[in-house]
Write a protein that holds these residues in place. Sequence first.
Motif, PDB file in Angstrom:
ATOM      1  N   GLY A 234       0.808  -1.216   0.000  1.00 40.89           N
ATOM      2  CA  GLY A 234       0.000   0.000   0.000  1.00 40.89           C
ATOM      3  C   GLY A 234       0.839   1.262   0.000  1.00 40.89           C
ATOM      4  O   GLY A 234       0.464   2.286  -0.597  1.00 40.89           O
ATOM      5  N   LYS A 235       2.003   1.198   0.630  1.00 36.83           N
ATOM      6  CA  LYS A 235       2.874   2.372   0.720  1.00 36.83           C
ATOM      7  C   LYS A 235       3.637   2.643  -0.577  1.00 36.83           C
ATOM      8  O   LYS A 235       3.951   3.791  -0.885  1.00 36.83           O
ATOM      9  CB  LYS A 235       3.875   2.198   1.861  1.00 36.83           C
ATOM     10  CG  LYS A 235       3.284   2.242   3.253  1.00 36.83           C
ATOM     11  CD  LYS A 235       4.385   1.998   4.286  1.00 36.83           C
ATOM     12  CE  LYS A 235       3.843   2.004   5.704  1.00 36.83           C
ATOM     13  NZ  LYS A 235       4.927   1.723   6.694  1.00 36.83           N
ATOM     14  N   ILE A 236       3.972   1.592  -1.315  1.00 38.95           N
ATOM     15  CA  ILE A 236       4.861   1.788  -2.470  1.00 38.95           C
ATOM     16  C   ILE A 236       4.161   1.635  -3.825  1.00 38.95           C
ATOM     17  O   ILE A 236       4.768   1.919  -4.857  1.00 38.95           O
ATOM     18  CB  ILE A 236       6.058   0.823  -2.414  1.00 38.95           C
ATOM     19  CG1 ILE A 236       5.608  -0.638  -2.628  1.00 38.95           C
ATOM     20  CG2 ILE A 236       6.821   0.970  -1.107  1.00 38.95           C
ATOM     21  CD1 ILE A 236       6.769  -1.638  -2.756  1.00 38.95           C
ATOM     22  N   GLN A 237       2.886   1.236  -3.830  1.00 39.13           N
ATOM     23  CA  GLN A 237       2.266   0.871  -5.102  1.00 39.13           C
ATOM     24  C   GLN A 237       2.081   2.045  -6.058  1.00 39.13           C
ATOM     25  O   GLN A 237       1.974   1.855  -7.268  1.00 39.13           O
ATOM     26  CB  GLN A 237       0.919   0.187  -4.855  1.00 39.13           C
ATOM     27  CG  GLN A 237      -0.121   1.046  -4.174  1.00 39.13           C
ATOM     28  CD  GLN A 237      -1.395   0.261  -3.873  1.00 39.13           C
ATOM     29  OE1 GLN A 237      -1.538  -0.897  -4.272  1.00 39.13           O
ATOM     30  NE2 GLN A 237      -2.329   0.881  -3.152  1.00 39.13           N
ATOM     31  N   ASN A 238       2.069   3.265  -5.534  1.00 37.56           N
ATOM     32  CA  ASN A 238       1.916   4.439  -6.412  1.00 37.56           C
ATOM     33  C   ASN A 238       3.233   5.169  -6.645  1.00 37.56           C
ATOM     34  O   ASN A 238       3.250   6.254  -7.240  1.00 37.56           O
ATOM     35  CB  ASN A 238       0.892   5.411  -5.812  1.00 37.56           C
ATOM     36  CG  ASN A 238      -0.513   4.814  -5.790  1.00 37.56           C
ATOM     37  OD1 ASN A 238      -0.919   4.152  -6.747  1.00 37.56           O
ATOM     38  ND2 ASN A 238      -1.238   5.042  -4.698  1.00 37.56           N
TER      39      ASN A 238
END
Length: 338
Positions: A150-154
Amino acid sequence: MKVFLKILPILFLLVSCSNDDYEPLYTNNPELSINIPVGFPQVNNSFYTNKPTKYGVALGEKLFHEKRFSADNTISCASCHIQSSAFADNNVQAIGIEGRIGLRNTPPIQNLAFMRFYNWDGSKLSLENQPIVPIITHEEMDSSILEVIGKIQNDAAYKELFQKTFGDENITPERIYRSIAQYEYTLISDNSKYDKVKRNEATFTENEMQGYQVFQQKCASCHSTELFTDQSFRNIGFPINTNSNEAGRARVTGNMDEYMSFRVPSLRNVEYTAPYGSFGQFTTLKDVLDYFDNGVIEADNLDPVFKNNGNRIPLTEQEKEHLISFMKTLSDVEFTGH
């Protein structure tokens, strides 16, 4: 014949795509050429199904240094696995988020491609299954893999690397684990003075040679092969960690015959990995050798190397000095950056 030849590539594509395990091979993400040192054991079987690639290793290295793996964004794999310490650290026990103290001393990360077991108790058999342990452990990162994603997906940099590595931007737990493992497979230490002596590129000093002879007589039965470990689990009578969660190998197998048995550590780069022992019981190499000489703790499952010899490995002060001189020849300054 011409028609048949034209159809062949189409048939091949259909057969390939029908394979559930099919992973496309991207010509712009080639496998890296990994130098397997002469005399090293065979690589772990998992290596063959996850060979390091150009972008897979780059992605794995970036993930290895990613502090967003931890709940408070302060701890990465590299926080505890520091290159100058052979990818270990110099703490008695690992220190995680909020200064939490872990159960054990941080093991060095070197030559993992050739290991059959991972962690002090051998709880993991492949590198691809190992990264989840520190991520979810309360004393280490205290997070979850879904929280990490969730922290790195964007993150645009990650999107690009996942695209280059796997063919699309989809970030999955398995892809994270495989990439970190690919990076770790490349961390090979094989250029110490010892290795140069073996290659006739250097010679031991008199003290180092004396130490090598003592080592062969009194240490090589456990610290064998070019890894300087036989990868066995042994109780060698070290001071015991009284934490109720600790049982050594028995913590994994449930077999009390393996109580307080730990994987024999590699001695490569041992000069840089102090303190020593599963929870940092000894400050220096001399402390370890003094302990062996003075006598270790009795146990029903004490290793025969000690039990059959009065619970000790007798060493003179000169032998200890020579042994330490030899062990320092296992230091790989190119690998550790010293």
